[in-house]
Motif scaffolding. Structure first.
Motif: not given
Lengths: 139, 139, 139
Positions: A15-24, A116-121
């Motif tokens: 149902r829930r998850e955090f994914i680091n999408i910075t590389p994309q 430290w900024e990273q982008i998450f979905y």
């Protein structure tokens, strides 16, 4: 002015998850050839978020527990929205806390980020394919 | 298309504070010479916010107390993130409520604001030098 | 680069309401003639929000009840801000949860939206005329 557009697809099993999408997002910027401007990264679905914070698993567990306290999934029947046959009203609330979108400056061809900024979905109602939009404008 | 970039630095002595940064953002806009476009103002640190609201000290006290209710600093050990040796997990949560960034339209060389809009830096984990990014695109 | 600017006016009779403003934003985009770029839609008042979510009345009731739980209107005297003679401190808090603004990509002359995205004006302190700003940049 140049523009660039790409959809990123995700299919979270739970149902829930955090994914680091910075590389994309970095790959999109490289592909765009844009050196100076801004990037918009937004969830295209209304039970998901895009946000910027720390890539630290303990913090993600804190977010998960905190959001569940502020907008609990159960009892499902406590939400009017769930009378439509959905069980995801809480996901619409959690997404408002974490936000729909982020804007990032592009400078000298790079994401103009602090240390430290990273982008998450942030997925709050998984189990199906959902999209994030990356739009870049600049030159 | 013209672009402009500047970092604003802050060093809040205590843990939390709200600072009106509107004059600095106006100075950036003047320096940029950009007459029409948009401004992005974002915290470059993940335990701080940039937001737009009222410059009224009573309201700032209300925000302080409210955020402490929603995401209390104590007990520090209640947060997984703080097992890394940090004590700032609450700051990462508070920042999500108040937001990372604002976008402001630029029209005729001015911040295109309503009657009471003012831009604030919200520090939730002070005691060190931290930055805000101002990025302007337009012409 | 082309730019476009328009103010949308609202006069909510009660204290709180959610209004779907997607048709007005689409009309702005059509009027602008801009085919590719981004749109900023922001509340010009600090007790109102612009946000993107679902046009479903049950969900809007959930938002209303939830926001009232997180930042109750009563007791009015519990807020420092209300010592200024206002009774709208809660509205300043609710607006931070729901957000001030949204950014939307423009692609091929259309709002680049996922399947259910709709834009709302969220009024938290009605009874007077208030504005939303639509700013488009692109070409």
């Amino acid at each position: 002015m140049k523009t660039y557009r790409k959809e990123l697809w995700f299919n979270v099993q739970g149902r829930r998850e955090f994914i680091n999408i910075t590389p994309q997002v970095v790959a999109c910027l490289t592909e765009s050839g844009i050196m100076d401007g801004i990037i918009l990264v937004n969830a295209m679905h209304i039970t998901a978020s895009v946000f910027i914070n720390d890539d630290e698993s303990g913090l993600h567990q804190d977010y998960e527990r905190w959001l569940e306290t502020l907008a609990p999934h159960e009892p499902v029947a406590a939400y009017r929205h769930n009378r439509t046959g959905e069980d995801n009203a809480d996901a619409h609330l959690k997404r408002q806390i974490m936000g729909r979108e982020v804007l990032i400056a592009v400078t000298e061809g790079r994401l103009d980020f602090g240390p430290w900024e990273q982008i998450f979905y942030g997925e709050f109602d998984g189990g199906r394919r959902k999209r994030v939009l990356v739009k870049i404008i600049g030159e």
